[in-house]
Design an enzyme around this catalytic site. Structure first.
Site, PDB file in Angstrom:
ATOM      1  N   LYS A  54      36.214  23.836  31.823  1.00 36.48           N
ATOM      2  CA  LYS A  54      37.359  24.747  31.664  1.00 36.48           C
ATOM      3  C   LYS A  54      38.004  24.540  30.285  1.00 36.48           C
ATOM      4  O   LYS A  54      38.320  25.499  29.589  1.00 36.48           O
ATOM      5  CB  LYS A  54      38.400  24.500  32.781  1.00 36.48           C
ATOM      6  N   GLN A  98      43.643  20.660  39.248  1.00 37.39           N
ATOM      7  CA  GLN A  98      42.309  20.611  39.850  1.00 37.39           C
ATOM      8  C   GLN A  98      42.375  20.017  41.257  1.00 37.39           C
ATOM      9  O   GLN A  98      43.003  18.984  41.480  1.00 37.39           O
ATOM     10  CB  GLN A  98      41.373  19.781  38.941  1.00 37.39           C
ATOM     11  N   ASP A 121      45.236  30.152  39.134  1.00 39.57           N
ATOM     12  CA  ASP A 121      44.248  29.955  40.203  1.00 39.57           C
ATOM     13  C   ASP A 121      44.505  30.920  41.366  1.00 39.57           C
ATOM     14  O   ASP A 121      43.659  31.062  42.251  1.00 39.57           O
ATOM     15  CB  ASP A 121      44.356  28.524  40.750  1.00 39.57           C
TER      16      ASP A 121
HETATM   17  N1  GUN Z   1      38.377  22.760  43.053  1.00 37.21           N
HETATM   18  C1  GUN Z   1      37.287  23.468  43.414  1.00 37.21           C
HETATM   19  N2  GUN Z   1      37.413  24.757  43.036  1.00 37.21           N
HETATM   20  C2  GUN Z   1      38.616  24.866  42.418  1.00 37.21           C
HETATM   21  C3  GUN Z   1      39.301  25.939  41.800  1.00 37.21           C
HETATM   22  O1  GUN Z   1      38.849  27.081  41.742  1.00 37.21           O
HETATM   23  N3  GUN Z   1      40.527  25.620  41.270  1.00 37.21           N
HETATM   24  C4  GUN Z   1      41.060  24.378  41.336  1.00 37.21           C
HETATM   25  N4  GUN Z   1      42.262  24.186  40.804  1.00 37.21           N
HETATM   26  N5  GUN Z   1      40.434  23.361  41.906  1.00 37.21           N
HETATM   27  C5  GUN Z   1      39.220  23.607  42.439  1.00 37.21           C
END
Ligand code: GUN
Length: 302
Positions: A54, A98, A121
């Site tokens: 990311k 995350q 998100d």
């Molecule tokens: N952990 C697994 N997938 C995601 C996601 O799309 N966003 C976040 N913040 N954590 C994750």
């Protein structure tokens, strides 16, 4: 029949180029760039690898990127204070915490603490509500279902009226993609069924699907005989089934397997996504799009 392979990797490049062009234009016209903070708690290898990707993508697009790493001993209050700090920071338009978080931290509390207008998100209840209402209310569709939707649309699959079966009912994938395809809107209007662990006869539902979206997290769950000939099959499963040495880097990497038996399914389906290289690359791309949109909403140009 041999299915058309829907390549998320190629589509990613196309969409990232669109985002980059817009970032450059906004920077020139308004003198600002999208700002994204990524908050990583602990050192879970999968989370580290997602967050690293990311950050890399955000940097390649010219975003301001703030990376915050904290040990898994961080208290809930400390994490909440961190979120509040970035809620106030005017140079940050998107906040990403995350997941998963360590067991002693209430994930819901942390998500609910994020300013809904920075929740790129799309996990905050306000954004879930906006997604359910649909239309111009929608601000940040969660990145994975948004990526799935984009893949289906850009592949040219007819969604309107399509019998669509979603396998899995998670808040991150199953529920939101079902809602997105159900909306009374262009690129939606599907007839949607969601099946799950308590469904009586999963196979019978899958067999009538024109669009089959599988997000169960069970390697090889969907059998080739469950697939309707010509269907569009989207495999969201990313199951780590072992490790191997990468030919490119010489390093140990995870062996990934989807929820669908790809080799057999591609002989039956009309379209299919591979694992890896299908849905995966789209998630980060859509997160970047949400972050760009967060800035555009702030500027009143969305
Ligand atoms: N952990 C697994 N997938 C995601 C996601 O799309 N966003 C976040 N913040 N954590 C994750």
């Amino acid at each position: 029949m041999t299915a058309k392979i829907i390549k998320g990797k190629e589509l990613r490049e196309e969409i990232l180029a669109e985002i980059k062009a817009e970032v450059d234009r906004i920077k020139e016209e308004h003198g600002v760039v999208p700002g994204l903070v990524t908050i990583l708690v602990g050192e879970d290898p999968a989370s580290v690898s997602y967050v690293t990707a990311k950050i890399k993508t955000a940097n390649s697009l010219g975003f301001k990127e703030v990376q915050v790493n904290r040990p898994d001993t961080i208290s809930e209050d400390e994490l909440l204070a961190l979120v509040k700090k970035y809620n106030k920071d005017k140079t940050i338009h998107g906040i990403l915490v995350q997941l998963p978080l360590p067991g002693h931290i209430d994930e819901k509390k942390v998500i609910n603490a994020i300013d809904p207008d920075k929740d790129v998100d799309g996990f905050h209840p306000v954004n879930t509500g906006r997604l359910v209402i649909g239309g111009s209310e929608v601000r940040f569709p969660p990145p994975t279902p948004a990526g799935i939707h984009e893949l289906i649309k850009r592949a040219g699959v007819k969604i309107e009226g399509a019998e669509t079966v979603v396998v899995g009912r998670s808040n991150i994938v199953g529920k939101p993609i079902a809602i997105m395809l159900l909306q009374k809107a262009e690129g939606a209007n599907a007839t949607v069924t969601v099946v799950h662990t308590r469904t009586r006869d999963m196979a019978s539902h899958c067999k009538r699907a024109d669009i089959l979206i599988v997000a169960a997290g069970v390697p090889g769950l969907v059998k080739p005989e469950w697939i309707k000939p010509g269907a569009c099959v989207i495999d969201v499963g990313v199951n780590r089934v072992g490790t191997k040495i990468s030919e490119k880097t010489g390093k140990e990497v995870a062996i990934l397997k989807g929820d669908v038996d790809f080799e057999a399914a591609k002989e039956i389906a009309g379209w299919i996504t591979p694992v890896p290289g299908g849905v995966g690359p789209m998630t980060i791309t859509m997160l970047m799009r949400n972050t760009l949109n967060a800035l555009k909403y702030k500027l009143g140009i969305a």
